[in-house]
Design a protein around this motif. Structure first.
Motif, PDB file in Angstrom:
ATOM      1  N   GLY A  32     -14.423  -1.311  -1.932  1.00 59.38           N
ATOM      2  CA  GLY A  32     -13.216  -1.195  -2.748  1.00 59.38           C
ATOM      3  C   GLY A  32     -12.431   0.077  -2.486  1.00 59.38           C
ATOM      4  N   SER A  33     -12.930   0.890  -1.535  1.00 57.05           N
ATOM      5  CA  SER A  33     -12.277   2.171  -1.279  1.00 57.05           C
ATOM      6  C   SER A  33     -11.165   2.041  -0.235  1.00 57.05           C
ATOM      7  N   GLY A  34     -11.003   0.853   0.319  1.00 59.75           N
ATOM      8  CA  GLY A  34     -10.009   0.668   1.383  1.00 59.75           C
ATOM      9  C   GLY A  34     -10.593   0.939   2.756  1.00 59.75           C
ATOM     10  N   LYS A  35     -11.923   0.827   2.878  1.00 59.02           N
ATOM     11  CA  LYS A  35     -12.545   1.188   4.163  1.00 59.02           C
ATOM     12  C   LYS A  35     -12.175   0.219   5.288  1.00 59.02           C
ATOM     13  N   THR A  36     -11.838  -1.026   4.958  1.00 62.26           N
ATOM     14  CA  THR A  36     -11.456  -1.964   6.025  1.00 62.26           C
ATOM     15  C   THR A  36     -10.191  -1.455   6.720  1.00 62.26           C
ATOM     16  N   GLY A  37      -9.207  -1.060   5.912  1.00 53.21           N
ATOM     17  CA  GLY A  37      -7.970  -0.515   6.487  1.00 53.21           C
ATOM     18  C   GLY A  37      -8.247   0.719   7.326  1.00 53.21           C
TER      19      GLY A  37
ATOM     20  N   TRP B 216       0.878  -1.171   0.000  1.00 54.48           N
ATOM     21  CA  TRP B 216       0.000   0.000   0.000  1.00 54.48           C
ATOM     22  C   TRP B 216       0.916   1.223   0.000  1.00 54.48           C
ATOM     23  N   LYS B 217       0.947   1.945  -1.096  1.00 54.15           N
ATOM     24  CA  LYS B 217       1.912   3.041  -1.230  1.00 54.15           C
ATOM     25  C   LYS B 217       1.454   4.275  -0.463  1.00 54.15           C
ATOM     26  N   GLU B 218       0.163   4.562  -0.543  1.00 56.08           N
ATOM     27  CA  GLU B 218      -0.350   5.736   0.168  1.00 56.08           C
ATOM     28  C   GLU B 218      -1.771   5.456   0.626  1.00 56.08           C
ATOM     29  N   PRO B 219      -2.235   6.241   1.609  1.00 56.90           N
ATOM     30  CA  PRO B 219      -3.599   5.987   2.095  1.00 56.90           C
ATOM     31  C   PRO B 219      -4.632   6.296   1.019  1.00 56.90           C
TER      32      PRO B 219
ATOM     33  N   ILE C 190     -10.561   7.449   1.964  1.00 51.81           N
ATOM     34  CA  ILE C 190     -11.309   7.180   3.210  1.00 51.81           C
ATOM     35  C   ILE C 190     -10.331   6.933   4.363  1.00 51.81           C
ATOM     36  N   GLN C 191      -9.201   6.298   4.064  1.00 52.81           N
ATOM     37  CA  GLN C 191      -8.197   6.083   5.116  1.00 52.81           C
ATOM     38  C   GLN C 191      -7.624   7.422   5.571  1.00 52.81           C
ATOM     39  N   ALA C 192      -7.345   8.300   4.602  1.00 55.01           N
ATOM     40  CA  ALA C 192      -6.773   9.612   4.951  1.00 55.01           C
ATOM     41  C   ALA C 192      -7.733  10.411   5.816  1.00 55.01           C
TER      42      ALA C 192
END
Ligand code: AMP
Length: 433
Positions: free
Chosen positions: A54-59, A27-30, A33-35
């Motif tokens: 698919g937006s990375g919401k789990t992370g 994962w190169k950058e947030p 949604i993570q940011a």
């Protein structure tokens, strides 16, 4: 914090160990949604996260929980609830992947699998419990020594589904069994009034983080329409699959029966199709999913059980064989493709009876869907072979049901025999019938 300033996981406030865990996953950058979610979560705020699948919401919720756990390692630290078993497995996998170097212990409690093995995992006092509400409640009431009274974090993923009537009583019972003093994160791709209701009931000054507008689909998704006369529906399906040859596809149907029938029919026509539905045993569901993930099968015929939260890499095409009856199901279904910046296609079938639903969906998505190039003539040409393939599929399903019924009857006979001689386990089965 402005989006432009956020470049790295470190700048969000994550510790070195977790920054490295992200790097290990490449994962190169947030993601947006993570940011947006990680900084307030690290400050101890409650969250309502509105983000597409698919937006990375789990992370976005796993990372802050892992950081808090590193600062204060305790068993039964966090509980994550998911409406589907497959999504629960995926969330647990992300905890394990991001927490592998920190020794995080995670138990997955889902229906359809053995309770004893899950009880053994609970006896090891895991830090994180991920599961479906019904099974978590079963363990809370039946597994000795398991309690969530010291819980620090509660996450509801796909919160709108968890707060629907389907889960109302179970959710109420779980909420009664956990402390009021805790952090709560709600994540969902779609927001309902019910989420707002729970927001009032359980959340303390929550921060709303949003990485998408309420009904949006990603720009990399091409959305098209097929106007399909009912008698040519299968012809259109096969026509689309032929024209999109080489795509990894998901075909959504309304009922469990039609997933089976369509998968058999497509297989009789030489496609590598496999069904998944809520009617299948958990082992079979996971088996189908793995065949599809590994590429051994490239067409997954499914009900909405597969529409929420499943992270199946590189699905190229979603076909709505049965028109989704509301925008939320549509958003979740088409969210299976065009994930993580990739492109994807969603083709929805419609006819004069379902036209209104498509119009409503188009209005909420803010786009008019162009027609997929396929004609009645093209579909008609395929119908003879398809009818034969369907007839064989119906026959095979009937045969299978007969075999299963016979096996059950045989089993029942043995059961009654053992029960009549005092067999305890068998008695229970007879009472159940
Ligand atoms: P989710 O929306 O949580 O289901 O995540 C979708 C996919 O994106 C998963 O395969 C994640 O592993 C992946 N992912 C999550 N965060 C990132 C990130 N910051 N960079 C790249 N991939 C990510």
């Amino acid at each position: 914090m402005a989006d432009a300033e956020v470049k790295t996981f470190k700048s969000l406030g994550l510790c070195q160990q977790l920054v490295e865990a992200c790097e290990n996953l490449k994962w190169k950058e947030p993601t947006p949604i993570q940011a947006k979610a990680i900084p307030p979560a690290l400050q101890g705020k409650d969250l309502v996260g509105l983000a597409q699948t698919g937006s990375g919401k789990t992370g976005a919720f796993v990372l802050p929980i892992l950081q808090a756990l590193l600062e204060n390692p305790k068993p039964f630290f966090a509980c994550v609830l998911s409406p589907t078993r497959e999504l629960a497995i995926q969330i647990a996998d992300e905890f394990k992947a991001l927490g592998s170097d920190t020794g995080v212990k995670c138990a997955t409690l889902i229906g359809g699998l053995d309770m004893i093995n899950q009880a053994i995992a609970l006896a090891k006092r895991p830090h994180i419990v991920v599961g479906t509400p019904g099974r978590i409640l079963d363990h809370l009431s039946q597994t000795k020594g398991f309690s969530l009274r010291s819980l620090k974090y509660l996450v509801l993923d796909e919160a709108d589904k968890l707060l629907s009537v389907d889960f109302e009583n179970t959710m109420d019972d779980i909420l009664k069994a956990i402390p009021q003093e805790r952090k709560t994160f709600l994540f969902s791709a779609t927001m309902t009034k019910k989420v707002k209701k729970l927001q009032r009931a359980c959340l303390k000054n929550p921060v709303l983080v949003e990485a998408s507008s309420k009904y949006s689909t990603v720009d990399t998704l091409t959305q098209q329409l097929c106007v399909v006369p009912p008698k040519l529906k299968d012809g259109y399906l096969v026509c689309v699959l032929i024209k999109k040859h080489g795509c990894k596809s998901m075909v959504f149907t309304r009922t469990c029966e039609s997933t089976r029938l369509l998968a058999w029919m497509l297989r009789n026509l030489g496609f590598k199709a496999i069904p998944i539905s809520g009617q299948m045993s958990q082992a079979k569901r996971l088996g189908s999913l793995n065949l599809f993930k590994s590429g051994e099968s490239d067409i997954l015929v499914c009900t909405d059980v597969a529409s929420r939260g499943l992270d199946i890499p590189s699905v190229d095409l979603v076909i709505n064989y049965d028109t989704p009856t509301n925008y939320k199901d549509y958003i979740h279904r088409v969210g299976r493709t065009a994930r993580a910046g990739k492109s994807g296609i969603a083709i929805s079938f419609s006819n004069q009876y379902t036209w209104m639903w498509i119009k409503q969906i188009e209005e909420l998505v803010g786009k008019e869907f162009p027609l997929f190039p396929c004609t009645d003539d093209e579909a008609s040409l395929l119908m003879e072979r398809i009818s034969e393939a369907r007839r064989i599929a119906v026959m095979r399903i009937k045969e299978q049901s007969c075999k299963r019924k016979n096996r059950e009857e045989e089993y029942d006979e043995t059961d009654r025999f053992v029960a009549s001689r005092g067999g305890k386990k068998s008695k229970k089965r007879i009472y159940k019938k």
